[in-house]
Scaffold this active site. Structure first.
Site, PDB file in Angstrom:
ATOM      1  N   GLU A 157       0.958   3.848   1.852  1.00  0.00           N
ATOM      2  CA  GLU A 157       1.444   4.237   3.173  1.00  0.00           C
ATOM      3  C   GLU A 157       2.616   3.378   3.609  1.00  0.00           C
ATOM      4  OE1 GLU A 157      -1.700   3.456   2.210  1.00  0.00           O
ATOM      5  OE2 GLU A 157      -3.149   4.163   3.678  1.00  0.00           O
ATOM      6  N   CYS A 216      -6.152   1.799   5.980  1.00  0.00           N
ATOM      7  CA  CYS A 216      -6.778   0.557   6.413  1.00  0.00           C
ATOM      8  C   CYS A 216      -6.163   0.122   7.755  1.00  0.00           C
ATOM      9  CB  CYS A 216      -6.558  -0.532   5.359  1.00  0.00           C
ATOM     10  SG  CYS A 216      -4.833  -1.057   5.220  1.00  0.00           S
ATOM     11  N   HIS A 227       0.856  -1.193   0.000  1.00  0.00           N
ATOM     12  CA  HIS A 227       0.000   0.000   0.000  1.00  0.00           C
ATOM     13  C   HIS A 227       0.890   1.240   0.000  1.00  0.00           C
ATOM     14  CE1 HIS A 227      -3.845  -1.986   1.828  1.00  0.00           C
ATOM     15  NE2 HIS A 227      -3.315  -2.716   0.867  1.00  0.00           N
ATOM     16  N   CYS A 230      -2.306  -0.425   7.522  1.00  0.00           N
ATOM     17  CA  CYS A 230      -1.556   0.823   7.420  1.00  0.00           C
ATOM     18  C   CYS A 230      -1.636   1.636   8.715  1.00  0.00           C
ATOM     19  CB  CYS A 230      -2.044   1.625   6.224  1.00  0.00           C
ATOM     20  SG  CYS A 230      -1.653   0.802   4.649  1.00  0.00           S
TER      21      CYS A 230
END
Length: 181
Positions: A77, A105, A75, A108
């Site tokens: 992040e 999420c 992801h 993260c």
């Protein structure tokens, strides 16, 4: 709740405004995160971008890449936090701010806590999987040993539009959906 585990503190939610001076800076850095989101979209990835800032300087930036990297943890992040940690030669990113176009999420949010980031600024909420404001509020959970200052809604319309436009195009291009019509 189970015995021995206190109820989570009831929070009012994430502030969606900051001071005018802070807001202008936030919009500038969120604009850079949006550029990263566009890179993701151009690569066929879900368009989420992230930027790590320290003392008003970009330390790291990235975008979603789980498809191209064959890595469900890739992801925006996570990749930006990894890059910042490498550059700083420290797994703790105290005093730093993460800008991300979509509310993080659970995975993260956990990485944000583990990295000890001071602040998170996100663009648009994720009502189905957001772990900061929408579905969970992990970063403000008083039971944890770190909390993160959070500001949401920065360039919200632009951050939401890149996501909805991406998925709209996916639906239009889907051969399966076109057969149903």
């Amino acid at each position: 709740m189970e015995k021995g585990f206190p109820e989570p503190e009831k929070e009012q939610g994430v502030p969606f405004r900051s001071s005018e001076a802070e807001s202008e800076g936030d919009e500038k850095w969120m604009g850079l995160a949006l550029e990263e989101a566009h890179r993701a979209a151009n690569e066929g990835e879900v368009p989420v971008g992230a930027v790590v800032l320290w003392e008003n300087q970009v330390i790291a930036k990235s975008h979603n890449q789980p498809i191209s990297r064959h890595d469900p943890t890739a992801h925006a992040e996570i990749l930006a936090i990894r890059e910042a940690s490498e550059k700083m030669k420290n797994y703790r990113l105290t005093g730093m701010t993460l800008y991300v176009t979509l509310e993080p999420c659970i995975m993260c949010a956990g990485a944000i806590l583990q990295a000890r980031l001071a602040r998170l600024v996100f663009g648009t909420c994720d009502p189905k999987g957001g772990a900061v404001n929408s579905f969970y509020r992990l970063l403000q959970d008083g039971r944890l040993n770190h909390s993160v200052e959070v500001t949401g809604g920065v360039l919200q319309a632009s951050c939401a539009e890149i996501l909805s436009g991406f998925f709209r195009e996916k639906r239009i291009a889907s051969p399966l959906l076109n057969q149903v019509r």
